[in-house]
Write an enzyme that holds these catalytic residues in place. Structure first.
Site, PDB file in Angstrom:
ATOM      1  CD  GLU A  58      -2.867   1.399   0.526  1.00 17.33           C
ATOM      2  OE1 GLU A  58      -3.152   0.436  -0.200  1.00 17.33           O
ATOM      3  OE2 GLU A  58      -3.446   2.495   0.492  1.00 17.33           O
ATOM      4  CG  ASP A  59       1.451   2.937   3.292  1.00 19.06           C
ATOM      5  OD1 ASP A  59       0.488   3.235   2.577  1.00 19.06           O
ATOM      6  OD2 ASP A  59       1.381   2.769   4.514  1.00 19.06           O
TER       7      ASP A  59
END
Ligand code: MN
Length: 749
Positions: free
Chosen positions: A92-93
């Site tokens: 996600e990051d």
């Protein structure tokens, strides 16, 4: 530079220490010792998140480490889940992809991380429809691998524990979401301890003052409760020892959230909550296969010491709750004359109750609860199979099934069926078969005729009555309570509606052909606006249902002849602009208005409401002193709701980004009419005492008073003008002193 380096090494130390704690915890768990993969996952995540900080200023990796610790210690999962937890935010990051994870860690861990990435960013996005989609995804992943949900719950728990570093409007959104979905989900998966913590944390951020007040009152009563507990449990310990058991007796204090909820729903002050203390007896069974019987043996023994309450034996042993919970609950009269609940559980049952689903990997015998969980997952799947266009509706439907506790009813043949509490006869019919539900006209409950909406009670025997001519009614949605029945009814109603729409569209087409008017969307829009609908489908449906018969007005509107209907369109068409462009401009204006609101600030609610652009919600009508929040509606207007208003709860979790923090800044200049409810013994002069205190002593104006007496009991509704919540507290406090009054509370409306 030097301090930077210092910080770096300090951080590095903190990270390494955190990880070491995780490894140590893992090594003391019952799992096989796969530290290698966990270490690899940690090193990978640590360098992927390098240099990134959390809102609190901590290095980001501390979050995945904390989540992994929860997964290990509080949910009891093994190395695969711990590794996935460490990696849960990497895709996600950071720039790494799910393929990278799969190459390094293999398909199993990658699959879980993928599931977690798909549902990241909160279940609820900015728009309701996207939220429902995400939520659906979440539940579908649950069918694939329940570990995704368990890790997601751990992630949310850590976010809640560190919520303090976020802005208030964010806090409300996250706390609201937690209460709406995550706490019920944790409960459903049997994670009772986590569920309780999530609820308490939500309360702490949504109603900080009330939370603090309840906490301090719990503390204040501690010494007395310790004393009571000691006296009450001494004879129990003695007798268990005589029976030859190894056991542990614990005091269980009701959680602040449960207390708050009881105070809110039953409208009682803290002092009137009598079941603050419960006692838990946890024993090691003498024979594992006899543990259920041994619970009953202990129960019988305890009843010889204290008198049991005849109506309060809860047998969750023969009929475990759907989340797998098993225990025997009895309420006993202490020597001081107080009812105290005692929960009897074996060690296995206790672990199941605290850690839920995860605990029963430890005990292969706990197959019963797996069945229950499977049953629940099946219901969810069924609901998912009925696609519903209304996203919020869908969320409600699922939510209904998350928190329900169960009752037991019998079929005419004596078969036992588990139903959620508050189910109706109609829910029961749908639970057996859709046909039975959709043609149900009533039920024979214990051989007596009852309506569809009859609320089931444990032990009822039910026979469903059907009729071929019966059709699903839209009013049914209002009283069914199970997700399955609700979803089925809505899906059948939608089918009927679509049919009517098609019929209506055809009738309209014929009409237009006859009038020799082109059937295009402008004409259709003209017609639905003429009848004050907002969508063409509503027009079609009305025509199909024959609640709207096309006639003179419609003819005039579409052929351009003058009539009242026609006039309505002059502002749009007469200026030379087309309606769409006007609408677009309108939209832009709205957006501009919206951006003027600073969502990060706490909105001050002042007495002079003409200066600011907020409105008090009609649903809950908060007054100064109530915990409130603001919601920015479609028109850019801020609506002030009570934080516990059910409508606000829904808004919080569905449109979190439109929530702003608000606080009162008022100085007792305005008055608001507030209804109070009084009940008590009808003796001469009671009413006089009430008015005496209210108007003479406290100098409060009474706006209206309704009173009703029956069989020596009076009930009164009294509307008073007050400035704020403080006033109400004082009034209630004073009225409580009248000994004839047994109940007094503020009504919402
Ligand atoms: Mn996370």
């Amino acid at each position: 530079m030097a301090t930077d380096n210092n910080n770096m090494s300090e951080n590095e130390e903190m990270i390494q220490q955190g990880f070491q704690e995780l490894i140590n915890d893992y090594l003391t768990s019952i799992h096989r010792k796969h530290t290698e993969v966990i270490t690899k996952a940690f090193n990978f995540a640590n360098q992927a998140h390098k240099g990134v900080k959390r809102q609190s200023g901590e290095p980001y990796i501390m979050h995945p480490i904390a989540v992994a610790k929860i997964v290990c210690n509080e949910i009891g999962l093994g190395s695969t889940s711990i590794s996935a937890a460490l990696l849960h935010d990497v895709v996600e990051d950071t720039d790494y992809t799910i393929e990278d994870i799969e190459n390094i860690f293999g398909p199993k861990i990658a699959q879980i991380v993928d599931g977690l990435t798909k549902i990241s960013g909160g279940i609820f996005g900015d728009r309701a429809s996207a939220q429902a989609e995400n939520f659906k995804k979440l539940l579908l992943t649950m069918n694939d691998d329940i570990r995704v949900i368990l890790i997601k719950i751990a992630d949310r728990l850590h976010n809640m524990r560190t919520l303090g570093s976020l802005l208030p409007n964010k806090q409300y959104k996250i706390a609201g979401e937690t209460l709406y979905i995550y706490a019920p989900l944790a409960y459903r998966l049997g994670l009772n301890k986590i569920k309780t913590e999530l609820e308490n944390l939500s309360l702490r951020y949504e109603h900080p003052e009330k939370y603090a007040e309840i906490e301090s009152k719990i503390k204040a009563g501690q010494a007395l409760r310790d004393e009571l507990f000691k006296k009450f449990t001494e004879p129990i310990s003695e007798s268990l020892e005589k029976m030859g058991y190894k056991f542990d007796i614990k005091a269980r204090i009701k959680s602040p959230y449960s207390i708050w909820k009881k105070m809110e729903t039953k409208h009682v002050p803290f002092e009137d909550i009598y079941d603050l203390l419960a006692v838990r007896v946890i024993f090691e069974p003498q024979k594992t296969e006899e543990e259920e019987n041994e619970c009953f043996d202990i129960y019988v023994r305890l009843c010889k010491i204290y008198r049991p309450h005849p109506d309060r034996l809860r047998d969750w042993i023969s009929h475990p709750k759907a989340n797998g919970y098993q225990a025997l609950h009895v309420t006993l009269m202490s020597n001081e004359g107080r009812w105290i609940e005692v929960q009897i559980r074996s060690q296995r049952m206790d672990e199941m109750a605290e850690q839920g689903f995860a605990a029963h990997w430890k005990y292969k015998a706990g197959e019963k609860s797996e069945d229950e969980l499977d049953k629940w997952l099946k219901t969810i799947k069924e609901v998912l199979n009925d696609p519903q266009p209304d996203a919020i509706d869908f969320l409600d439907t699922i939510k209904l099934n998350l928190f329900a506790s169960e009752i037991f009813v019998f079929t005419p043949k004596g078969e036992i069926k588990t139903m959620p509490q508050n189910s109706t006869a109609l829910d029961f019919a749908f639970s057996i078969h859709t046909f039975l539900g959709s043609h149900c006209i009533g039920a024979k409950v214990n051989h007596k005729l009852e309506p569809l909406s009859y609320k089931l009670k444990s032990g009822d025997q039910l026979e469903i009555l059907t009729s071929k001519s019966q059709r699903v009614q839209s009013s049914w949605v209002n009283f069914v309570t199970t997700a399955k029945a609700r979803a089925k009814i809505i899906s059948i109603l939608n089918k009927i509606r679509r049919q009517k729409e098609i019929e209506g569209e055809a009738i309209l087409a014929d009409f237009l052909t006859k009038e020799e008017v082109k059937n295009d969307r402008y004409i259709i829009q003209k017609l639905y606006e003429l009848h004050q609908f907002t969508r063409k489908e509503e027009l079609f449906e009305a025509i199909g249902n024959q609640t709207l018969i096309l006639g003179e007005i419609d003819r005039n509107a579409i052929t351009g002849k003058s009539s009242t209907g026609w006039k309505r369109f002059i502002p749009f068409l007469g200026t030379g602009n087309n309606a769409k462009e006007l609408l677009k401009k309108d939209d832009q204006d709205k957006e501009k208005d919206n951006t003027k609101i600073d969502r990060k600030k706490v909105l001050k609610l002042t007495e002079d409401n003409t200066q600011s652009n907020y409105k008090i919600a009609d649903c809950c009508k908060p007054i100064p002193g109530d915990d409130v929040l603001g919601y920015i509606d479609d028109a850019g207007q801020i609506i002030i709701h009570k934080r516990q208003c059910p409508i606000a709860s829904k808004l919080k979790s569905s449109y979190g980004n439109r929530i702003i923090a608000a606080a009162w800044d008022t100085h007792k200049t305005l008055s608001y009419p507030i209804p109070l409810y009084l009940r008590g013994i009808d003796e001469v002069g009671v009413l006089n005492k009430v008015t005496q205190i209210v108007s003479n002593q406290l100098n409060v104006n009474i706006r209206k008073l309704n009173i009703d007496t029956k069989d020596g009991i009076f009930e009164a509704h009294i509307w008073l003008y007050v400035h704020d919540v403080e006033d109400i507290k004082i009034i209630i406090g004073n009225l409580r002193k009248i000994k004839e009054i047994t109940e007094i509370r503020r009504l919402d409306d």
